[in-house]
Structures are given as C-alpha cells and as structure tokens.
Scaffold this active site. Sequence first.
Site, PDB file in Angstrom:
ATOM      1  CD  GLU A  46      32.351   2.234 -31.229  1.00 20.58           C
ATOM      2  OE1 GLU A  46      31.533   0.762 -31.400  1.00 20.58           O
ATOM      3  OE2 GLU A  46      33.765   2.603 -32.149  1.00 20.58           O
ATOM      4  CB  SER A 140      35.642  -7.861 -31.186  1.00 21.85           C
ATOM      5  OG  SER A 140      35.110  -6.580 -31.333  1.00 21.85           O
ATOM      6  CG  ASP A 191      32.162  -5.739 -30.775  1.00 23.10           C
ATOM      7  OD1 ASP A 191      31.880  -4.906 -31.878  1.00 23.10           O
ATOM      8  OD2 ASP A 191      31.421  -6.417 -29.583  1.00 23.10           O
TER       9      ASP A 191
END
Length: 453
Positions: A46, A140, A191
């Site tokens: 992340e 997303s 994403d």
Amino acid sequence: MTSVPFIEPLDDAAAARAAHKLFVRTYGHGPAVVWAAPGRVNLIGEHTDYNGGLCLPIALPHRTYVALAARDDDLVRVVSDVDESAVASADLQGLHAGEVDGWSAYPVGVAWALRTMGFADVHGFDAAFVSCVPLGSGLSSSAAMTCSTALALDDVYGLGFGDSDEGRMTLINAAISAENDMAGASTGGLDQNASMRCSAGHAIRLDCKPGLDAHESVKPEPFDLQAHGLELLVLDTCAPHQLNDGQYEARRRTCEQACALLGVATLREIADEVAGLPREGEADAGSVGAGSVGAGRAGANGMGAGDAGAHDGAMTRERRLEKVYGALEDDLMMRRVRHVISEIGRVDECIAAFQEGDMRRVGQLFNASHDSLRDDYEVTIPELDVAVNVARQCGAYGARMTGGGFGGSIIALVDAGRSQAVAQAIADEFARRGFHEPRALAAWAGAAAEQVA
C-alpha cells in the site's frame, strides 16, 4: 442487531442487459458496445505504487458495466444507475484539466486524456453505467469506471489497444490521467493496472519501477484460498472516504522530498539495496536475505543507491537504515519512508508465504502492513482500526486496511465459512460505537476488464 449486508457480484449477462436498457431509456437508441471492468482489492503493498514499488492486487468479481456509443460531435453525455434522472454532459472541444465537476469527470476525463495523448479521432459519446462496486469503499470504483470507459472508447473508435496487455498500458495511462488531472483524485496506477491486467484465480505482482515494459511489470501469482480452507473477507466501513482533500498528495510529496535528500529517483532504489544486505547477526555468516525489510520490526528498511560501502562485509540492513534515516529532515519523513520501504519488502515475502502454504505468515504480514499504515504512514481512521482489531480478536489470521486509507475497507484472512460471523462482530461493535453500518463482501480473484456485449 441488524445482520450486516453482503454485496454480491452481478451476473455479466444480466448487468449488460441492465446497462443496455438504461442506455435506451436515457438516449432513445441502443449502444454499440457494453464493457465491464472490475474493482480491486490490494492484498499488500500500500502506497508503494507511486514510489516505484511492488503491489499485490486481485481483481474483484464486482464490476462496473458501461453501455456506450460514439457520437459524431464532441458532446459527452453520461448517466448512472445511482440516479437515472441525472444526465451529466460536457463538451470535449476546448476542455481543460479540472473543468468537469462531479462523478462525470471520470468518464469525460478518459476521452479528454486520449485526445490530449494525440488520439484526435476520439470524439464525444453517450454512456450508461451500472455497477456493483461499492462507491467510496476504497475498492477502486473510480478505476472500474475509467477503465471500462477507456476500453469502450478504444473499441468504438478503433484505436486497437484493448486486445493486448501492451496496448492496455496506453489505456491505463489515459485512465490514470482522467483521475489525476480531470477529477483531481490522485492515483499512482495500481488500481487501473489491476482492473485491466489481472486474471481469474490470480493476483498480480505489479512492479511499478519506472521504465519497465508490460511483460516486466506484471507477474501472475496463484491466489486460491479455498485450497487452504480460507476465504478473504472484505468489509467496507462506510466511513466518509476522500483522497482528494490533500492528505494523499501530502504523503506523496513527502516521499518525493525524501528521494531528493537521499539522491534517488524513487524509494524503490533504497528498498532493493537494503533487501540485498544481511540483518544484524547474519553478516559474519555472509547470509543475504531477500525477504521483507523490517516487517514486524520497528525499523523498516531504506537505503540510498550507490553508497560506496553498501555491500561490504560489515554493513547490515539496520546500520544502513540508521544512515538513511539520519539524512532525512525529521521524524515524520523518517516514518513515511520507513513504511514504504518495509511495505515493498512485505510484498515478495507475502508471495513466498503463499507459495509455501504458510497462511499464518501471510496473516502476520497483513497485520504488520496495517500497523505500519496506522503508525508510520498515518492513513487509517478509527473505523478502520476498530474493524481490524475486531477481526483479529475473532480469529482472523491477519487483517489490514486496503486502498489509500482515510476511510474505505479492510480485508481479513479467515477460515472458510467465517466471513459472516466476523463481519457481524465488526458491525455489532460499530453499532456500539455509533459508527455507520458497514457492508461486506466475500472476495475471490476475478477476471480483468472485458467486453460483455
């Protein structure tokens, strides 16, 4: 207490019909194509994409469907099943970045980005969207919209990029530009790559190092939790979720400033260098570890590329990190860098644990990731932390926030059949604390964006 709702994916054929019907009701004629693109869950890695790092996403079975037809002018009209009475429009002629407000900035931005990239044959379009990707969930939904739009435009305008992984990179760049430049919602590319490039039954090891081609940047990794008697719970906290309020950009800017101080282009350079050094106690034996740099330790990893003594016998990860952190401006910058470097290392360690069937280690890495995002990167909120803590207390092997943070969702690795009970325990605790009611979904690795009608 009210049972926590679970969101089920739509059937492709039924969703395509729904998008088609919405298009006809809105515009009075039929669409040319219907494309679908999935949301995503990032298993680990992340805030690493814009640092040239590694990520490990899967595509969700939950998708956004767009029925679309080209126009012979530059007008764009869009409608969604969220509010069928509200048709948004924009004119591509003379349009500039940031000039479209609201959700329509995402699909309009894709056409604008393609034209900006030199594809002058792209003109206006009518589109109708139907989706089961939860909005504002950190899963997303925006990338599902921009990616489905990009592929549909590629189709109706004959650009020829949608049929190959290499070609899809061009469409991914247009989708990223739509979000960053038109909608003003910063994204690093994770994403869009997940939505367009994942495959059913697999995660992808997404390498965001600059300069890699399509083949080098993605490696499929099997993701079959059922074989291990496990499942992945995704829980949307339904807390307000905003990435365009400056918090995301502030962290990105801090990382860029750290790179300037360290003399590297991306923090990935530091992560790679540190990963090649032994830990304290291993140096004398000459052992070189390739796993996580700092996972589960207070000191993560970082290291400036090209340092002359980096690989001598006395140098260890911990000693190099001391030097790296000492070159940074303050404790806040050090903690931001420490998260990124340790998180990059956790990705390959997580892949290795999956390959070895060590699900407990996978869970430990999930936990270390969340704790780093909470303490060092500071992108969690109370709802995310409470949900993670309750999941762990209910026996999850590991749990972490997923996505950019500041709201959104968590994931939890749980025994098969336990998702409902764990989600309900989180919902009950949310009710006790006065939080919004959460919603959940059981996730598996779905297919990438594709034409469905």
